[in-house]
Design an enzyme around this catalytic site. Structure first.
Site, PDB file in Angstrom:
ATOM      1  CB  ILE A  13      -0.964  -0.008   1.204  1.00 50.51           C
ATOM      2  CG1 ILE A  13      -1.877  -1.239   1.130  1.00 50.51           C
ATOM      3  CG2 ILE A  13      -1.792   1.280   1.229  1.00 50.51           C
ATOM      4  CD1 ILE A  13      -2.844  -1.382   2.294  1.00 50.51           C
ATOM      5  CG  ASP A  32       9.353  -0.589   4.750  1.00 51.26           C
ATOM      6  OD1 ASP A  32       8.210  -0.440   4.270  1.00 51.26           O
ATOM      7  OD2 ASP A  32       9.712  -1.625   5.356  1.00 51.26           O
ATOM      8  CB  THR A  36       6.103  -7.118   6.579  1.00 56.05           C
ATOM      9  OG1 THR A  36       5.702  -5.764   6.809  1.00 56.05           O
ATOM     10  CG2 THR A  36       5.889  -7.932   7.841  1.00 56.05           C
ATOM     11  CG  ASP A  54      11.472  -0.687  13.761  1.00 52.89           C
ATOM     12  OD1 ASP A  54      10.403  -0.145  14.103  1.00 52.89           O
ATOM     13  OD2 ASP A  54      11.690  -1.911  13.834  1.00 52.89           O
ATOM     14  CB  SER A  79      -0.776 -10.523   9.578  1.00 47.57           C
ATOM     15  OG  SER A  79      -1.174 -11.859   9.827  1.00 47.57           O
ATOM     16  CE1 TYR A 142      -2.992  -5.157  11.495  1.00 45.89           C
ATOM     17  CE2 TYR A 142      -5.258  -5.720  10.964  1.00 45.89           C
ATOM     18  CZ  TYR A 142      -4.100  -5.040  10.675  1.00 45.89           C
ATOM     19  OH  TYR A 142      -4.048  -4.226   9.577  1.00 45.89           O
ATOM     20  CB  VAL A 172      -5.984  -3.193   0.634  1.00 43.03           C
ATOM     21  CG1 VAL A 172      -5.532  -2.447  -0.614  1.00 43.03           C
ATOM     22  CG2 VAL A 172      -6.676  -2.244   1.599  1.00 43.03           C
ATOM     23  NE  ARG A 210     -12.384 -11.195   5.873  1.00 41.81           N
ATOM     24  CZ  ARG A 210     -13.044 -12.045   6.642  1.00 41.81           C
ATOM     25  NH1 ARG A 210     -14.347 -12.223   6.481  1.00 41.81           N
ATOM     26  NH2 ARG A 210     -12.413 -12.727   7.583  1.00 41.81           N
ATOM     27  CG  ASP A 274     -10.659 -15.773   9.939  1.00 42.09           C
ATOM     28  OD1 ASP A 274      -9.724 -14.966   9.831  1.00 42.09           O
ATOM     29  OD2 ASP A 274     -10.983 -16.566   9.032  1.00 42.09           O
TER      30      ASP A 274
HETATM   31  C1  UD1 Z   1      -8.019  -8.501   8.207  1.00 42.90           C
HETATM   32  C2  UD1 Z   1      -8.853  -7.235   8.080  1.00 42.90           C
HETATM   33  C3  UD1 Z   1      -8.259  -6.331   7.018  1.00 42.90           C
HETATM   34  C4  UD1 Z   1      -6.795  -6.101   7.304  1.00 42.90           C
HETATM   35  C5  UD1 Z   1      -6.101  -7.450   7.315  1.00 42.90           C
HETATM   36  C6  UD1 Z   1      -4.621  -7.318   7.568  1.00 42.90           C
HETATM   37  C7  UD1 Z   1     -11.098  -7.982   8.600  1.00 42.90           C
HETATM   38  C8  UD1 Z   1     -12.462  -8.175   8.090  1.00 42.90           C
HETATM   39  N1  UD1 Z   1     -10.207  -7.574   7.703  1.00 42.90           N
HETATM   40  O1  UD1 Z   1      -8.174  -9.225   7.059  1.00 42.90           O
HETATM   41  O2  UD1 Z   1      -8.928  -5.097   7.010  1.00 42.90           O
HETATM   42  O3  UD1 Z   1      -6.251  -5.303   6.320  1.00 42.90           O
HETATM   43  O4  UD1 Z   1      -6.656  -8.211   8.353  1.00 42.90           O
HETATM   44  O5  UD1 Z   1      -4.035  -8.560   7.356  1.00 42.90           O
HETATM   45  O6  UD1 Z   1     -10.837  -8.156   9.771  1.00 42.90           O
HETATM   46  N2  UD1 Z   1      -7.910 -17.387   4.275  1.00 42.90           N
HETATM   47  C9  UD1 Z   1      -8.007 -18.619   3.682  1.00 42.90           C
HETATM   48  N3  UD1 Z   1      -6.874 -19.181   3.153  1.00 42.90           N
HETATM   49  C10 UD1 Z   1      -5.662 -18.584   3.199  1.00 42.90           C
HETATM   50  C11 UD1 Z   1      -5.564 -17.307   3.811  1.00 42.90           C
HETATM   51  C12 UD1 Z   1      -6.713 -16.742   4.353  1.00 42.90           C
HETATM   52  O7  UD1 Z   1      -9.099 -19.224   3.628  1.00 42.90           O
HETATM   53  O8  UD1 Z   1      -4.695 -19.149   2.702  1.00 42.90           O
HETATM   54  C13 UD1 Z   1      -9.140 -16.772   4.805  1.00 42.90           C
HETATM   55  C14 UD1 Z   1      -9.018 -16.256   6.216  1.00 42.90           C
HETATM   56  O9  UD1 Z   1      -9.252 -17.272   7.155  1.00 42.90           O
HETATM   57  C15 UD1 Z   1     -10.120 -15.177   6.219  1.00 42.90           C
HETATM   58  C16 UD1 Z   1     -10.103 -14.656   4.776  1.00 42.90           C
HETATM   59  O10 UD1 Z   1      -9.431 -15.633   4.012  1.00 42.90           O
HETATM   60  O11 UD1 Z   1     -11.376 -15.748   6.503  1.00 42.90           O
HETATM   61  C17 UD1 Z   1      -9.351 -13.357   4.626  1.00 42.90           C
HETATM   62  O12 UD1 Z   1      -8.103 -13.479   5.295  1.00 42.90           O
HETATM   63  P1  UD1 Z   1      -6.937 -12.387   5.150  1.00 42.90           P
HETATM   64  O13 UD1 Z   1      -6.673 -12.115   3.739  1.00 42.90           O
HETATM   65  O14 UD1 Z   1      -5.832 -12.801   6.034  1.00 42.90           O
HETATM   66  O15 UD1 Z   1      -7.609 -11.078   5.699  1.00 42.90           O
HETATM   67  P2  UD1 Z   1      -8.528 -10.758   6.999  1.00 42.90           P
HETATM   68  O16 UD1 Z   1      -8.053 -11.480   8.188  1.00 42.90           O
HETATM   69  O17 UD1 Z   1      -9.959 -10.821   6.603  1.00 42.90           O
END
Ligand code: UD1
Length: 312
Positions: A13, A32, A36, A54, A79, A142, A172, A210, A274
């Protein structure tokens, strides 16, 4: 000439905001720590003044803020699962770093700080879409850390008169997002795996949804937040998203079409911390910033797959 600072500029971003500013001919500094962020993400940003450091170190914040008018604060350990595994480190890199930056920004006479907020602060409330009047209900460490950052933004506006704007980003995605860590965003991971013919894993039943937001919309939101009049936006918090949601199962189907992956996903236990459904009400950003998403999910996903394909 306005001097901009982008923190977390080697993250996807931050680098995208810096690239947009440089394309407009602006003067940009970036910082930076490479915890990460990736050095490769700095390609194309050679015109920027870059500091390795940092933000948990106040001296780095001081150096980075000197002479700056507007800060885009994108640096974070972004994350949910990483924060579940190591909440102390997430707190340090999200909360301590943000406070150090605000202190330094104020001392340096920075006019405005725009903060990368997170949809995660809404937590697992059944109300959809999520709107800014709702009480935050963070689940993961987080989300707590990102919410603390928001509160510091508002406090610095109220107490010290520093202009701050919080943009709550919703999931994003897009070019330059790191696909290689198991802490990466789901779309980055799925793109990489499916293009390589590897089976992706869906945590849970795949019916979680999402409001996936293509990076260009987030960049646009930031540029609008930088330009908006203070009396309208300072001290405010607003969602930055698309206003529509899609399930992981549907996303997998779309990605199958775009990547040519022929297999089925694996299903595993739902991830700790989650949340089930996430969808934004984006009317406030429309009202205050004139924000409206320019790239929809399907087009964003298409461009993203193409980008990963080129890199692969
Ligand atoms: C969350 C925040 C988001 C933030 C992000 C930072 C929410 C709704 N969103 O994202 O605003 O920017 O953290 O990291 O809280 N998943 C799979 N398989 C994978 C990886 C992930 O099924 O290999 C699933 C996760 O369990 C989750 C969804 O995909 O249900 C999205 O996961 P991820 O992309 O990590 O983002 P959020 O945790 O939703």
């Amino acid at each position: 000439m306005t001097q901009y600072l982008v923190t977390g500029v080697a993250g996807f971003i931050g680098r995208s905001i810096a690239a947009a500013l440089l394309a407009r001919g602006e003067s940009v500094r970036g910082v930076d720590s490479f915890i990460t962020g990736k050095r490769a993400n700095l390609a194309g940003l050679e015109a920027m003044d870059f500091i390795v450091g940092d933000l948990t170190d106040p001296a780095v914040c001081e150096r980075a803020s000197a002479g700056v008018e507007i800060v885009f604060h994108e640096a974070a350990l972004a994350s949910v699962p990483r924060s579940v595994a190591d909440p102390v480190n997430t707190n340090r890199n999200c909360v301590d770093a943000t406070l150090n930056l605000l202190v330094a920004a104020r001392a340096a006479g920075v006019r405005r700080v725009i903060y990368a907020g997170s949809s995660s602060v809404y937590g697992d409330t059944p109300t959809l879409p999520k709107h800014e009047e709702m009480s935050p209900n963070p689940v993961s460490p987080y989300a707590v850390a990102k919410l603390a950052g928001e509160h510091y933004m508002r406090s610095f506006t109220r107490v010290y008169g520093l202009e701050t704007v919080t943009l709550r980003y919703f999931n994003v995605f897009g070019p330059y997002q790191d696909p290689t860590s198991h802490y990466s965003g789901v779309l980055a991971i799925f793109c990489r795996k499916m293009l390589a013919g590897e089976q992706p894993t869906i945590f849970g039943d795949g019916e979680q949804s999402r409001d996936f937001t293509y990076i260009e919309n987030v960049v646009q939101g930031n540029l609008l937040a930088a330009a908006a009049p203070a009396d309208k936006v300072s001290g405010r918090v607003m969602n930055t998203a698309t206003g529509s949601a899609i399930t992981l199962n549907q996303t997998f189907e779309m990605l199958s079409g775009l990547t040519g992956y022929r297999g089925k996903p694996a299903y595993a236990e739902p991830r700790q911390g989650d949340i089930r459904n996430s969808l934004a009400d984006i009317r406030l950003a429309g009202e205050l910033l004139g924000y409206a998403p320019e790239v929809d999910f399907r087009e964003g996903l298409r461009r993203t797959v193409e980008w990963y394909r080129q890199g692969a």
